[in-house]
Design a protein around this motif. Structure first.
Motif, PDB file in Angstrom:
ATOM      1  N   THR A  19       5.064  21.973   1.758  1.00 24.06           N
ATOM      2  CA  THR A  19       4.033  22.048   0.727  1.00 24.06           C
ATOM      3  C   THR A  19       2.989  20.964   0.913  1.00 24.06           C
ATOM      4  OG1 THR A  19       5.429  20.697  -0.674  1.00 24.06           O
ATOM      5  CG2 THR A  19       5.549  23.051  -1.026  1.00 24.06           C
ATOM      6  N   LEU A  20       1.752  21.332   0.758  1.00 19.56           N
ATOM      7  CA  LEU A  20       0.650  20.389   0.743  1.00 19.56           C
ATOM      8  C   LEU A  20       0.387  19.949  -0.674  1.00 19.56           C
ATOM      9  CD1 LEU A  20      -1.747  22.260   3.211  1.00 19.56           C
ATOM     10  CD2 LEU A  20      -0.211  20.362   3.722  1.00 19.56           C
ATOM     11  N   LEU A  21      -0.255  18.804  -0.832  1.00 14.22           N
ATOM     12  CA  LEU A  21      -0.489  18.259  -2.162  1.00 14.22           C
ATOM     13  C   LEU A  21      -1.284  19.222  -3.022  1.00 14.22           C
ATOM     14  CD1 LEU A  21      -0.199  15.884  -4.092  1.00 14.22           C
ATOM     15  CD2 LEU A  21      -2.311  14.934  -3.146  1.00 14.22           C
ATOM     16  N   GLY A  22      -2.220  19.910  -2.433  1.00 19.76           N
ATOM     17  CA  GLY A  22      -3.053  20.829  -3.201  1.00 19.76           C
ATOM     18  C   GLY A  22      -2.309  22.054  -3.675  1.00 19.76           C
ATOM     19  N   LEU A  23      -1.142  22.341  -3.095  1.00 19.36           N
ATOM     20  CA  LEU A  23      -0.376  23.525  -3.483  1.00 19.36           C
ATOM     21  C   LEU A  23       0.719  23.201  -4.468  1.00 19.36           C
ATOM     22  CD1 LEU A  23       0.008  25.281  -0.012  1.00 19.36           C
ATOM     23  CD2 LEU A  23      -1.682  25.734  -1.794  1.00 19.36           C
ATOM     24  N   VAL A  24       0.941  21.928  -4.718  1.00 20.37           N
ATOM     25  CA  VAL A  24       2.037  21.546  -5.589  1.00 20.37           C
ATOM     26  C   VAL A  24       1.629  21.728  -7.041  1.00 20.37           C
ATOM     27  CG1 VAL A  24       3.527  19.656  -6.307  1.00 20.37           C
ATOM     28  CG2 VAL A  24       2.914  19.919  -3.897  1.00 20.37           C
ATOM     29  N   LEU A  25       2.465  22.388  -7.798  1.00 15.27           N
ATOM     30  CA  LEU A  25       2.183  22.565  -9.221  1.00 15.27           C
ATOM     31  C   LEU A  25       2.463  21.294 -10.009  1.00 15.27           C
ATOM     32  CD1 LEU A  25       3.509  26.138 -10.001  1.00 15.27           C
ATOM     33  CD2 LEU A  25       1.155  25.380  -9.828  1.00 15.27           C
ATOM     34  N   GLY A  26       3.324  20.447  -9.471  1.00 11.82           N
ATOM     35  CA  GLY A  26       3.599  19.198 -10.162  1.00 11.82           C
ATOM     36  C   GLY A  26       4.979  19.174 -10.759  1.00 11.82           C
ATOM     37  N   THR A  27       5.336  18.064 -11.335  1.00  8.53           N
ATOM     38  CA  THR A  27       6.635  17.890 -11.953  1.00  8.53           C
ATOM     39  C   THR A  27       6.595  18.413 -13.375  1.00  8.53           C
ATOM     40  OG1 THR A  27       6.086  15.699 -12.733  1.00  8.53           O
ATOM     41  CG2 THR A  27       7.044  15.844 -10.546  1.00  8.53           C
ATOM     42  N   SER A  28       7.733  18.295 -14.068  1.00  7.63           N
ATOM     43  CA  SER A  28       7.835  18.835 -15.416  1.00  7.63           C
ATOM     44  C   SER A  28       6.833  18.201 -16.365  1.00  7.63           C
ATOM     45  CB  SER A  28       9.251  18.624 -15.957  1.00  7.63           C
ATOM     46  OG  SER A  28       9.565  17.247 -15.949  1.00  7.63           O
ATOM     47  N   ALA A  29       6.409  16.953 -16.094  1.00  9.92           N
ATOM     48  CA  ALA A  29       5.494  16.278 -16.997  1.00  9.92           C
ATOM     49  C   ALA A  29       4.114  16.934 -17.008  1.00  9.92           C
ATOM     50  CB  ALA A  29       5.359  14.807 -16.599  1.00  9.92           C
ATOM     51  N   ILE A 151      13.497  29.821   0.949  1.00  3.21           N
ATOM     52  CA  ILE A 151      12.297  28.984   0.952  1.00  3.21           C
ATOM     53  C   ILE A 151      12.690  27.596   0.453  1.00  3.21           C
ATOM     54  CG2 ILE A 151       9.971  28.668   0.016  1.00  3.21           C
ATOM     55  CD1 ILE A 151       9.951  31.714  -0.514  1.00  3.21           C
ATOM     56  N   ASN A 152      12.220  26.564   1.086  1.00  6.20           N
ATOM     57  CA  ASN A 152      12.490  25.195   0.656  1.00  6.20           C
ATOM     58  C   ASN A 152      11.256  24.653  -0.062  1.00  6.20           C
ATOM     59  OD1 ASN A 152      15.169  24.825   1.688  1.00  6.20           O
ATOM     60  ND2 ASN A 152      14.254  24.845   3.737  1.00  6.20           N
ATOM     61  N   ALA A 153      11.359  24.487  -1.355  1.00  9.59           N
ATOM     62  CA  ALA A 153      10.251  23.988  -2.169  1.00  9.59           C
ATOM     63  C   ALA A 153      10.500  22.528  -2.516  1.00  9.59           C
ATOM     64  CB  ALA A 153      10.114  24.812  -3.437  1.00  9.59           C
ATOM     65  N   GLU A 154       9.643  21.641  -2.008  1.00  9.22           N
ATOM     66  CA  GLU A 154       9.843  20.214  -2.244  1.00  9.22           C
ATOM     67  C   GLU A 154       9.497  19.819  -3.671  1.00  9.22           C
ATOM     68  OE1 GLU A 154       7.574  18.179   0.660  1.00  9.22           O
ATOM     69  OE2 GLU A 154       8.891  18.709   2.325  1.00  9.22           O
ATOM     70  N   SER A 155       8.593  20.547  -4.315  1.00 10.85           N
ATOM     71  CA  SER A 155       8.202  20.262  -5.698  1.00 10.85           C
ATOM     72  C   SER A 155       8.202  21.577  -6.475  1.00 10.85           C
ATOM     73  CB  SER A 155       6.814  19.610  -5.755  1.00 10.85           C
ATOM     74  OG  SER A 155       6.789  18.401  -5.035  1.00 10.85           O
ATOM     75  N   TYR A 156       8.136  21.461  -7.793  1.00  6.66           N
ATOM     76  CA  TYR A 156       8.159  22.657  -8.629  1.00  6.66           C
ATOM     77  C   TYR A 156       6.983  23.569  -8.278  1.00  6.66           C
ATOM     78  CZ  TYR A 156      12.025  21.558 -11.695  1.00  6.66           C
ATOM     79  OH  TYR A 156      13.275  21.330 -12.196  1.00  6.66           O
ATOM     80  N   THR A 157       7.299  24.817  -7.975  1.00  2.00           N
ATOM     81  CA  THR A 157       6.310  25.798  -7.550  1.00  2.00           C
ATOM     82  C   THR A 157       6.666  27.158  -8.133  1.00  2.00           C
ATOM     83  OG1 THR A 157       6.115  24.621  -5.438  1.00  2.00           O
ATOM     84  CG2 THR A 157       5.182  26.836  -5.543  1.00  2.00           C
ATOM     85  N   LYS A 158       5.634  27.888  -8.532  1.00  2.00           N
ATOM     86  CA  LYS A 158       5.817  29.277  -8.924  1.00  2.00           C
ATOM     87  C   LYS A 158       5.471  30.174  -7.739  1.00  2.00           C
ATOM     88  CE  LYS A 158       4.940  28.832 -13.889  1.00  2.00           C
ATOM     89  NZ  LYS A 158       4.139  29.341 -15.029  1.00  2.00           N
ATOM     90  N   TYR A 159       6.255  31.244  -7.564  1.00  2.00           N
ATOM     91  CA  TYR A 159       6.044  32.149  -6.445  1.00  2.00           C
ATOM     92  C   TYR A 159       5.712  33.540  -6.949  1.00  2.00           C
ATOM     93  CZ  TYR A 159       7.972  28.464  -3.545  1.00  2.00           C
ATOM     94  OH  TYR A 159       8.188  27.265  -2.913  1.00  2.00           O
ATOM     95  N   LEU A 160       4.742  34.135  -6.291  1.00  2.00           N
ATOM     96  CA  LEU A 160       4.383  35.523  -6.553  1.00  2.00           C
ATOM     97  C   LEU A 160       5.076  36.388  -5.514  1.00  2.00           C
ATOM     98  CD1 LEU A 160       2.651  37.901  -7.688  1.00  2.00           C
ATOM     99  CD2 LEU A 160       0.845  37.171  -6.093  1.00  2.00           C
ATOM    100  N   ILE A 161       5.892  37.344  -5.981  1.00  2.00           N
ATOM    101  CA  ILE A 161       6.576  38.269  -5.082  1.00  2.00           C
ATOM    102  C   ILE A 161       5.930  39.642  -5.242  1.00  2.00           C
ATOM    103  CG2 ILE A 161       8.778  39.318  -4.436  1.00  2.00           C
ATOM    104  CD1 ILE A 161      10.194  36.940  -5.687  1.00  2.00           C
ATOM    105  N   VAL A 162       5.418  40.168  -4.148  1.00  2.00           N
ATOM    106  CA  VAL A 162       4.774  41.480  -4.137  1.00  2.00           C
ATOM    107  C   VAL A 162       5.719  42.464  -3.457  1.00  2.00           C
ATOM    108  CG1 VAL A 162       2.787  42.829  -3.368  1.00  2.00           C
ATOM    109  CG2 VAL A 162       2.484  40.447  -4.067  1.00  2.00           C
ATOM    110  N   SER A 163       6.089  43.514  -4.169  1.00  2.00           N
ATOM    111  CA  SER A 163       7.029  44.513  -3.663  1.00  2.00           C
ATOM    112  C   SER A 163       6.330  45.849  -3.494  1.00  2.00           C
ATOM    113  CB  SER A 163       8.213  44.666  -4.622  1.00  2.00           C
ATOM    114  OG  SER A 163       8.907  45.886  -4.375  1.00  2.00           O
TER     115      SER A 163
END
Length: 386
Positions: A19-29, A151-163
């Protein structure tokens, strides 16, 4: 990089997501909403329907309601969800914010659509309205067996799954942030009195005591700082008027139960509405305020006899609750006596001091007469032709 290798007779695709910094949603705070962190998160989609999403999941774009199937799931429990069509870009479902090892299983729902080139799935990391693809189906995707996606997510991230004709089953993550769900369940209760005939005191009050068993069925501890963390005892039979407040524990952990006591009273109003038996019917319920649900905790309705006195007269097959009722005897000749019954339908002693008899009419009662609650007596009205 993508590393493919068989695992337990099933193909495994492992995606290392840097994950790049710009893609990280951030921590719970960084979340404005009220969230709770859940470890070893698992979602088997068992409660998901065409109209109800799994908890914490949302739809994205113009996708129709995703379908679910219990016959095409990966494991022996839960369901698989899929979109029975070729989805447009970014039209799918969005996971809760997850972190650590994120895993799910995918399988083609239609061999025909696969051969037509219409079956696939894609996974995107969400950052606001922007999406970065982190995984997708390849030549190993088939309708014969499930493929494991990691998938290994280093920080909290939401994922869009397209089926697109792709079953998605058994989603899991090391951690997830789910919307806080506060649910207080009234499990059971006991009351004294518990039901049946009840006599009030001279102040027209019924003392009520008992206990209520409650349970935290949400995903966050309940505390006295929550304004809706309360339980009241109410009279269901009379617009849920308050009987008592229940004393709750200061904190109720997730899944915890507690037996809580209460003490209060049912107050009979002036000029109460009574049933044909002269009773003020009440039902004791417990009410919680997160969902506004009520549950009956008395074993039966209370048939309360108010501390009042009132007359019921009976003549022949007719009953009169109004002692000033004018009764038509019809025409007669000579003298005649008719038997009446008078009953005190209340619980307060009734004192009859006299009878207002018309000319030529008398009674064999000797006044004053006292009738306690529920007592009755018979007397004669004697009519003489003038």
């Amino acid at each position: 990089f993508i590393n493919q290798k068989p695992k337990s007779m099933k193909k495994r695709l492992s995606f290392l997501f840097l994950t790049l910094l710009g893609l990280v949603l951030g921590t719970s705070a960084s979340f404005a909403q009220d969230f709770v962190e859940v470890s070893n998160y698992k979602e088997d989609f068992s409660k998901m329907t065409a109209s109800v999403m799994a908890e914490g999941w949302t739809k994205n774009g113009t996708i129709e309601s995703p379908s679910t199937s219990s016959s095409a799931r990966h494991s022996s429990t839960g369901k698989a969800w899929y979109y029975a069509g070729k989805a447009s870009t970014y039209n799918g479902v969005i996971t809760p914010a997850v972190k650590g090892e994120v895993k799910f299983y995918a399988k083609c729902s239609s061999g025909y659509q696969l051969r037509q080139g219409n079956a696939s799935f894609q996974v995107y990391a969400q950052n606001g309205t922007e999406y970065t693809k982190v995984a997708e189906s390849d030549e190993t995707f088939s309708d014969a067996s499930f493929t494991e996606i990691t998938i290994n997510a280093e920080s909290y991230t939401k994922y869009l799954i397209v089926s697109s004709y792709a079953y998605i089953s058994d989603f899991s993550a090391d951690y997830a942030q789910l919307p806080a769900k506060r649910v207080l369940t009234i499990v059971s209760g006991t009351t004294t009195p518990s039901g049946g005939k009840v006599t009030v005191d001279e102040n027209n009050k019924v003392a009520v005591t008992g206990t209520v068993k409650i349970k935290n069925d949400g995903n966050i501890a309940l505390t006295t700082t929550d304004e809706n963390y309360k339980v009241d005892i109410v009279d269901y039979g009379h617009d849920n008027v308050l009987i008592a407040n229940v004393t709750l524990p200061a904190t109720l952990a997730v899944g915890e139960e507690a037996d809580c006591s209460f003490s209060g009273e049912i107050v009979i109003p002036e000029n109460p509405t009574l049933n044909s038996y002269g009773e003020y019917r009440s039902r004791i319920d417990a009410k919680e305020y997160f969902g506004g649900t009520t549950k009956m905790i008395s074993t039966a309705w209370l048939d309360i006899v108010p501390y009042i006195s009132y007359v019921e007269l009976r003549f022949g097959s007719s009953t009169y609750e109004d002692p000033a009722k004018t009764i038509n005897y019809g025409t007669f000749s000579g003298s005649k006596a008719n038997q009446f019954r008078v009953r005190n339908m209340g619980s307060k002693p009734l004192v009859i001091t006299g009878a207002n008899c018309g000319e030529g009419i008398s009674t064999d009662l000797e006044f004053p007469v006292t009738l306690n609650g529920g007592e009755e007596l018979y007397f004669n009205i004697i009519r003489r032709l003038l």
